[in-house]
Write a protein that holds these residues in place. Structure first.
Motif, PDB file in Angstrom:
ATOM      1  N   TYR A  52       0.823  -1.202   0.000  1.00 13.54           N
ATOM      2  CA  TYR A  52       0.000   0.000   0.000  1.00 13.54           C
ATOM      3  C   TYR A  52       0.862   1.259   0.000  1.00 13.54           C
ATOM      4  O   TYR A  52       1.988   1.258   0.499  1.00 13.54           O
ATOM      5  CB  TYR A  52      -0.893   0.047   1.249  1.00 13.54           C
ATOM      6  CG  TYR A  52      -1.967  -1.009   1.292  1.00 13.54           C
ATOM      7  CD1 TYR A  52      -3.223  -0.764   0.766  1.00 13.54           C
ATOM      8  CD2 TYR A  52      -1.718  -2.246   1.881  1.00 13.54           C
ATOM      9  CE1 TYR A  52      -4.224  -1.727   0.816  1.00 13.54           C
ATOM     10  CE2 TYR A  52      -2.713  -3.215   1.935  1.00 13.54           C
ATOM     11  CZ  TYR A  52      -3.964  -2.953   1.407  1.00 13.54           C
ATOM     12  OH  TYR A  52      -4.937  -3.908   1.457  1.00 13.54           O
ATOM     13  N   VAL A  53       0.295   2.303  -0.578  1.00 16.64           N
ATOM     14  CA  VAL A  53       0.813   3.663  -0.395  1.00 16.64           C
ATOM     15  C   VAL A  53      -0.159   4.357   0.554  1.00 16.64           C
ATOM     16  O   VAL A  53      -1.375   4.253   0.389  1.00 16.64           O
ATOM     17  CB  VAL A  53       0.905   4.426  -1.728  1.00 16.64           C
ATOM     18  CG1 VAL A  53       1.069   5.926  -1.494  1.00 16.64           C
ATOM     19  CG2 VAL A  53       2.071   3.898  -2.556  1.00 16.64           C
ATOM     20  N   ASP A 222       3.474  11.157   0.052  1.00 18.68           N
ATOM     21  CA  ASP A 222       4.911  11.393   0.013  1.00 18.68           C
ATOM     22  C   ASP A 222       5.440  11.360  -1.423  1.00 18.68           C
ATOM     23  O   ASP A 222       4.968  10.580  -2.258  1.00 18.68           O
ATOM     24  CB  ASP A 222       5.629  10.330   0.856  1.00 18.68           C
ATOM     25  CG  ASP A 222       7.091  10.657   1.058  1.00 18.68           C
ATOM     26  OD1 ASP A 222       7.897  10.310   0.169  1.00 18.68           O
ATOM     27  OD2 ASP A 222       7.422  11.275   2.080  1.00 18.68           O
ATOM     28  N   GLU A 223       6.420  12.201  -1.691  1.00 20.39           N
ATOM     29  CA  GLU A 223       6.970  12.301  -3.049  1.00 20.39           C
ATOM     30  C   GLU A 223       7.595  10.997  -3.524  1.00 20.39           C
ATOM     31  O   GLU A 223       7.678  10.730  -4.728  1.00 20.39           O
ATOM     32  CB  GLU A 223       8.003  13.427  -3.116  1.00 20.39           C
ATOM     33  CG  GLU A 223       9.206  13.236  -2.217  1.00 20.39           C
ATOM     34  CD  GLU A 223      10.189  14.403  -2.339  1.00 20.39           C
ATOM     35  OE1 GLU A 223      10.485  14.794  -3.467  1.00 20.39           O
ATOM     36  OE2 GLU A 223      10.640  14.898  -1.288  1.00 20.39           O
ATOM     37  N   PHE A 224       8.051  10.138  -2.607  1.00 24.35           N
ATOM     38  CA  PHE A 224       8.656   8.865  -2.991  1.00 24.35           C
ATOM     39  C   PHE A 224       7.612   7.821  -3.378  1.00 24.35           C
ATOM     40  O   PHE A 224       7.948   6.787  -3.954  1.00 24.35           O
ATOM     41  CB  PHE A 224       9.524   8.328  -1.843  1.00 24.35           C
ATOM     42  CG  PHE A 224      10.709   9.204  -1.534  1.00 24.35           C
ATOM     43  CD1 PHE A 224      11.811   9.225  -2.367  1.00 24.35           C
ATOM     44  CD2 PHE A 224      10.692  10.033  -0.428  1.00 24.35           C
ATOM     45  CE1 PHE A 224      12.898  10.050  -2.090  1.00 24.35           C
ATOM     46  CE2 PHE A 224      11.777  10.856  -0.144  1.00 24.35           C
ATOM     47  CZ  PHE A 224      12.879  10.861  -0.972  1.00 24.35           C
ATOM     48  N   ASP A 225       6.347   8.078  -3.050  1.00 25.78           N
ATOM     49  CA  ASP A 225       5.282   7.109  -3.335  1.00 25.78           C
ATOM     50  C   ASP A 225       4.379   7.530  -4.487  1.00 25.78           C
ATOM     51  O   ASP A 225       3.694   6.695  -5.072  1.00 25.78           O
ATOM     52  CB  ASP A 225       4.408   6.908  -2.092  1.00 25.78           C
ATOM     53  CG  ASP A 225       5.179   6.281  -0.941  1.00 25.78           C
ATOM     54  OD1 ASP A 225       6.065   5.468  -1.215  1.00 25.78           O
ATOM     55  OD2 ASP A 225       4.892   6.621   0.225  1.00 25.78           O
ATOM     56  N   VAL A 269       5.421  16.861  -0.555  1.00 21.21           N
ATOM     57  CA  VAL A 269       4.305  15.938  -0.736  1.00 21.21           C
ATOM     58  C   VAL A 269       3.493  16.392  -1.942  1.00 21.21           C
ATOM     59  O   VAL A 269       3.629  17.522  -2.407  1.00 21.21           O
ATOM     60  CB  VAL A 269       3.404  15.888   0.513  1.00 21.21           C
ATOM     61  CG1 VAL A 269       4.133  15.276   1.693  1.00 21.21           C
ATOM     62  CG2 VAL A 269       2.887  17.272   0.871  1.00 21.21           C
ATOM     63  N   PHE A 270       2.653  15.481  -2.433  1.00 19.81           N
ATOM     64  CA  PHE A 270       1.793  15.799  -3.569  1.00 19.81           C
ATOM     65  C   PHE A 270       0.332  15.723  -3.145  1.00 19.81           C
ATOM     66  O   PHE A 270      -0.108  14.701  -2.609  1.00 19.81           O
ATOM     67  CB  PHE A 270       2.048  14.827  -4.728  1.00 19.81           C
ATOM     68  CG  PHE A 270       3.289  15.126  -5.514  1.00 19.81           C
ATOM     69  CD1 PHE A 270       3.226  15.833  -6.706  1.00 19.81           C
ATOM     70  CD2 PHE A 270       4.530  14.723  -5.050  1.00 19.81           C
ATOM     71  CE1 PHE A 270       4.370  16.122  -7.429  1.00 19.81           C
ATOM     72  CE2 PHE A 270       5.685  15.007  -5.761  1.00 19.81           C
ATOM     73  CZ  PHE A 270       5.607  15.706  -6.956  1.00 19.81           C
ATOM     74  N   PRO A 271      -0.431  16.796  -3.372  1.00 20.47           N
ATOM     75  CA  PRO A 271      -1.860  16.757  -3.057  1.00 20.47           C
ATOM     76  C   PRO A 271      -2.590  15.747  -3.950  1.00 20.47           C
ATOM     77  O   PRO A 271      -2.354  15.680  -5.159  1.00 20.47           O
ATOM     78  CB  PRO A 271      -2.332  18.184  -3.352  1.00 20.47           C
ATOM     79  CG  PRO A 271      -1.096  19.024  -3.237  1.00 20.47           C
ATOM     80  CD  PRO A 271       0.013  18.154  -3.760  1.00 20.47           C
TER      81      PRO A 271
END
Length: 362
Positions: A52-53, A222-225, A269-271
């Motif tokens: 999961y993310v 998160d930007e990594f996900d 982070v990304f909305p």
């Protein structure tokens, strides 16, 4: 009596000593058992693993309307309270009508006067037409009478339009619900003077109405996900305030632009917007929501608890019990669900794994 009391004390002390020895012996057995369990924790087993993310955000209502008046006025009645359900067209707020009604009455009298004046000038023009045809008046005199008639008719039209404007304004003193929904909050009360939204300012907010049947979650990932996400992916949602409530949704939007995570400018982070496909009457706008987005899965994967796998630079390894020895074995891992990790190579089903080496590793 003294001997009896002394005997009771001795018996009590012996009882305490026996209980202490029993506690000490059982504690040592438990400690030994725990130590053994720590050395050999589990076996390699097959299970379904879903990766999961995760994200976190809050519930919002996208179909939300801030109700304002188009005209200035004094609030004389507020017909609803916060939490009420309303239908489109229901009465929400009434403004004072007395001044507009007075202006309409005055304008109505003005229209009657304008009609009489227009009719009189029309009669004058008719007589002037006959005199002009008989060449008894000049062109200039004839044109003047005609112009007077046209001005009178024009004034009648202006007065009529003014009354219509006043009537439309009067209708606007009854402020109706622009949509079907729930009243979230009310910002005015009877006796307040409000400013219309058509003026220089944005106008006074009267109340907020929202459609609670269509809710979304605004969250950050998160930007990594975020690279693993796509629009349309299913999302499982839980709420901190209602632990037993499980909701489902789908990703509606993924922002192409990263934002700072709170005050820490170094973390991005990304909305992400998630549309809810299930709702519950207990849900409220603004509740904190936790997202779990499945991005990959493996059925019947060889697996171990993540805690059993050791990371050494770019290598993953475990301690495998082989008869009476424990050896280090490099493995290749795959996806994980934060509890179990997929073993892609290096182990077989049933291998017994130790949490730590108890002998020199090979």
């Amino acid at each position: 009596m003294k001997w009896f009391g002394l005997t009771v004390i001795i018996v009590f002390l012996v009882y305490i000593a026996v209980r202490y020895q029993y506690w000490r012996s059982t504690s040592m057995v438990a400690t030994a058992a725990a130590s053994e369990n720590a050395r050999v924790k589990t076996k390699v087993e097959r299970r379904d693993i879903v990766q999961y993310v995760y994200g976190r955000g809050e519930i919002r209502a996208p179909l939300t309307t801030e109700v304002k008046s188009e005209i200035n006025g004094l609030v004389t009645n507020v017909s609803v309270t916060a939490g009420d359900s309303v239908k489109k067209g229901d009465l929400l707020v009434e403004l004072d009508k007395s001044e507009l009604e007075s202006q309409i009455n005055e304008a109505a009298y003005q229209i009657e006067a304008s009609k009489l004046h227009a009719e009189n000038t029309k009669l004058d023009w008719g007589r002037e037409q006959q005199l002009f045809d008989a060449k008894l008046v000049s062109q200039k005199e004839f044109d003047q009478v005609k112009m007077d008639m046209e001005l009178a008719m024009n004034q009648l039209n202006i007065d009529t339009a003014h009354v219509e404007t006043l009537r439309r304004q009067l209708a606007k003193t009854s402020i109706l619900a622009p949509r079907t929904g729930t009243v979230l909050k009310i910002d005015v009360q009877e006796g307040m003077v409000i400013i219309g939204a058509g003026s220089v300012s944005n106008g006074t907010s009267l109340m907020t109405i929202t459609d609670l049947s269509q809710l979304e979650v605004d969250a950050n990932v998160d930007e990594f996900d975020v690279a693993q996400l796509q629009v349309g992916m299913p999302v499982y949602i839980t709420l901190d305030s209602i632990p037993d409530l499980k909701l489902e949704g789908k990703i509606k939007f993924i922002s192409p632009l990263a934002v700072a995570n709170g005050t820490d400018q170094s973390i991005h982070v990304f909305p992400v917007v998630v549309s809810l496909e299930t709702t519950d009457r207990r849900m409220k706008v603004g509740l904190t929501a936790n997202l779990a987005i499945p991005v990959s899965h493996v059925d019947r994967a060889l697996s171990l608890p993540i805690s059993m796998v050791v990371e050494d630079e770019n290598t993953s390894f475990v301690y495998v019990r082989d008869k009476d020895t424990i050896i280090r074995k490099d493995i290749k891992v795959g996806i994980n669900d934060n509890e179990y990790v997929e073993i892609k190579s290096g182990l077989k089903e049933g291998d017994e794994i130790s949490l730590s080496p108890t002998q020199d590793t090979k």
